[in-house]
Motif scaffolding. Structure first.
Motif, mmCIF file in Angstrom:
data_model
loop_
_atom_site.group_PDB
_atom_site.id
_atom_site.type_symbol
_atom_site.label_atom_id
_atom_site.label_comp_id
_atom_site.label_asym_id
_atom_site.label_seq_id
_atom_site.Cartn_x
_atom_site.Cartn_y
_atom_site.Cartn_z
ATOM 1 N N HIS A 171 63.233 36.896 101.597
ATOM 2 C CA HIS A 171 63.032 35.466 101.376
ATOM 3 C C HIS A 171 61.824 34.789 101.747
ATOM 4 O O HIS A 171 60.848 35.686 101.874
ATOM 5 C CB HIS A 171 64.639 34.953 102.015
ATOM 6 C CG HIS A 171 64.185 34.982 103.538
ATOM 7 N ND1 HIS A 171 64.335 36.033 104.226
ATOM 8 C CD2 HIS A 171 64.195 33.958 104.636
ATOM 9 C CE1 HIS A 171 64.227 35.865 105.772
ATOM 10 N NE2 HIS A 171 64.125 34.515 105.668
ATOM 11 N N HIS B 11 60.775 32.655 104.215
ATOM 12 C CA HIS B 11 60.047 32.062 105.305
ATOM 13 C C HIS B 11 58.831 32.859 105.426
ATOM 14 O O HIS B 11 58.837 33.785 105.463
ATOM 15 C CB HIS B 11 61.386 32.078 106.309
ATOM 16 C CG HIS B 11 62.444 31.176 106.042
ATOM 17 N ND1 HIS B 11 63.753 31.414 106.641
ATOM 18 C CD2 HIS B 11 62.487 30.071 105.242
ATOM 19 C CE1 HIS B 11 64.380 30.283 106.336
ATOM 20 N NE2 HIS B 11 63.713 29.411 105.587
ATOM 21 N N HIS C 20 58.361 36.334 107.016
ATOM 22 C CA HIS C 20 58.828 37.601 106.222
ATOM 23 C C HIS C 20 57.862 37.642 105.339
ATOM 24 O O HIS C 20 58.068 38.639 104.358
ATOM 25 C CB HIS C 20 60.272 37.276 105.706
ATOM 26 C CG HIS C 20 61.207 37.177 106.913
ATOM 27 N ND1 HIS C 20 62.278 38.349 106.984
ATOM 28 C CD2 HIS C 20 61.619 36.209 107.474
ATOM 29 C CE1 HIS C 20 62.852 37.861 107.921
ATOM 30 N NE2 HIS C 20 62.783 36.885 108.283
ATOM 31 N N HIS D 25 71.542 32.293 104.014
ATOM 32 C CA HIS D 25 70.465 32.018 105.015
ATOM 33 C C HIS D 25 69.483 30.834 104.334
ATOM 34 O O HIS D 25 69.001 29.847 104.714
ATOM 35 C CB HIS D 25 69.728 33.034 105.495
ATOM 36 C CG HIS D 25 68.517 32.769 106.364
ATOM 37 N ND1 HIS D 25 68.582 32.082 107.605
ATOM 38 C CD2 HIS D 25 67.140 33.166 106.014
ATOM 39 C CE1 HIS D 25 67.348 32.087 107.949
ATOM 40 N NE2 HIS D 25 66.635 32.739 107.167
ATOM 41 N N ASP E 296 67.492 37.834 106.835
ATOM 42 C CA ASP E 296 67.856 37.217 107.887
ATOM 43 C C ASP E 296 69.389 36.656 107.481
ATOM 44 O O ASP E 296 69.997 35.534 107.746
ATOM 45 C CB ASP E 296 67.200 35.684 107.954
ATOM 46 C CG ASP E 296 65.891 36.036 108.802
ATOM 47 O OD1 ASP E 296 65.666 37.350 109.282
ATOM 48 O OD2 ASP E 296 65.246 34.903 108.756
ATOM 49 N N ARG F 204 67.215 26.225 107.771
ATOM 50 C CA ARG F 204 65.870 26.049 106.828
ATOM 51 C C ARG F 204 66.206 26.338 105.354
ATOM 52 O O ARG F 204 65.884 27.359 104.668
ATOM 53 C CB ARG F 204 64.688 26.725 107.469
ATOM 54 C CG ARG F 204 64.297 26.202 108.700
ATOM 55 C CD ARG F 204 63.037 26.782 109.149
ATOM 56 N NE ARG F 204 62.792 28.052 109.349
ATOM 57 C CZ ARG F 204 61.768 28.812 109.254
ATOM 58 N NH1 ARG F 204 60.717 28.699 108.825
ATOM 59 N NH2 ARG F 204 62.048 30.315 109.234
HETATM 60 FE FE LIG Z 1 64.348 33.069 107.590
#
Ligand SMILES: [Fe+2]
Length: 258
Positions: free
Chosen positions: A57, A59, A62, A116, A138, A150
């Motif tokens: 994803h 974020h 990552h 997530h 996550d 988030r």
């Molecule tokens: Fe995350």
């Protein structure tokens, strides 16, 4: 055969990156690169060439190694379509069921696993008979699930956990995006006090242990939401719930506040 190397980064977020590789073909894919130098070091030691970067994803923890690793290896960067403008260096979109990598009879394919965030992929390692492992980012952790602060939604996370992760075979290895064993087991003690398996499991738990879904089904309070131990504890905490989804949502809310 596909091999897996978990790479732990000693940051406060306790991130995991993974190298998924084949000794036979010398090819490797890196899932969620955090520290590009550390990953390159490992790939050199293994003697494999990184062909692709797979982001579960968008974020930053990552994707932060994407650009440096891409620059060094010329790897193709893959991610979810909803993260098009958020993943550094993204080259190619992956959708549900897309094949990423195959060696002999084993393969790595993408699952669309929202909750997530709405741009979350998990990567499934399988052979023709069974699912051997899942890279869950996550979405699912050891003894816990991801938060939805988030860009996510706990109700959608519930659907993903219930319809996808709970169907995985007991022998399937779980490769999450972070090492959250310690905190999640503490929350489990708080919310699932009468779980006999946890006591037994903790005795043999090793640092950075990779677990199988069979253990996770017996440990994770989000999987154990229908047990008396969890439900009685929720009642004790004066929480009200009406169905399976609402127990899950209550657990997620309590974990957020914990
Ligand atoms: Fe995350």
């Amino acid at each position: 055969m596909i091999e897996i190397l978990p790479i732990f980064t000693n940051s406060p977020l306790r991130n995991y990156s993974y190298l998924v590789y084949s000794n036979r073909t010398g090819e490797a894919y890196c899932i969620d690169p955090f520290d590009a130098k550390q990953i390159l070091n490992h790939s050199q030691k293994l003697g494999v060439r990184i062909k692709g970067i797979l982001n579960t994803h968008e974020h930053g923890d990552h994707t932060q190694g994407n650009l440096e690793l891409k620059e060094e290896t010329k790897a193709v960067v893959y991610g979810h379509k909803n993260a098009k403008d958020k993943i550094p260096g993204l080259d190619q979109i992956l959708k549900e069921g897309d094949l990423v990598f195959s060696v002999e009879e084993e393969s790595l394919t993408a699952w669309d696993t929202p909750g997530h965030t709405f741009s979350h992929l998990s990567f499934v390692w399988k052979n023709p008979k069974t699912i051997l492992g899942i890279f869950s980012g996550d979405t699912l952790f050891n003894a816990g699930v991801g938060n939805c602060f988030r860009g996510g939604d706990p109700s959608v996370l519930y659907e993903t956990i219930q319809s996808r992760f709970e169907t995985l075979p007991d022998s399937c290895f779980l490769y999450p995006g972070h090492d959250y064993w310690e905190n999640n087991l503490k929350f489990s003690e708080h919310i699932d006090p009468e779980n006999p398996f946890r006591y037994q499991f903790k005795e043999s738990l090793k640092p950075f242990q990779i677990s199988e879904m069979g253990s996770e089904k017996k440990l994770n309070p989000f999987f154990r939401r229908n047990t008396n131990s969890v439900k009685e504890r929720l009642t004790e905490l004066k929480e009200t719930f009406t169905n399976d989804r609402s127990v899950f949502l209550t657990l997620r809310k309590l974990r957020d506040q914990w």
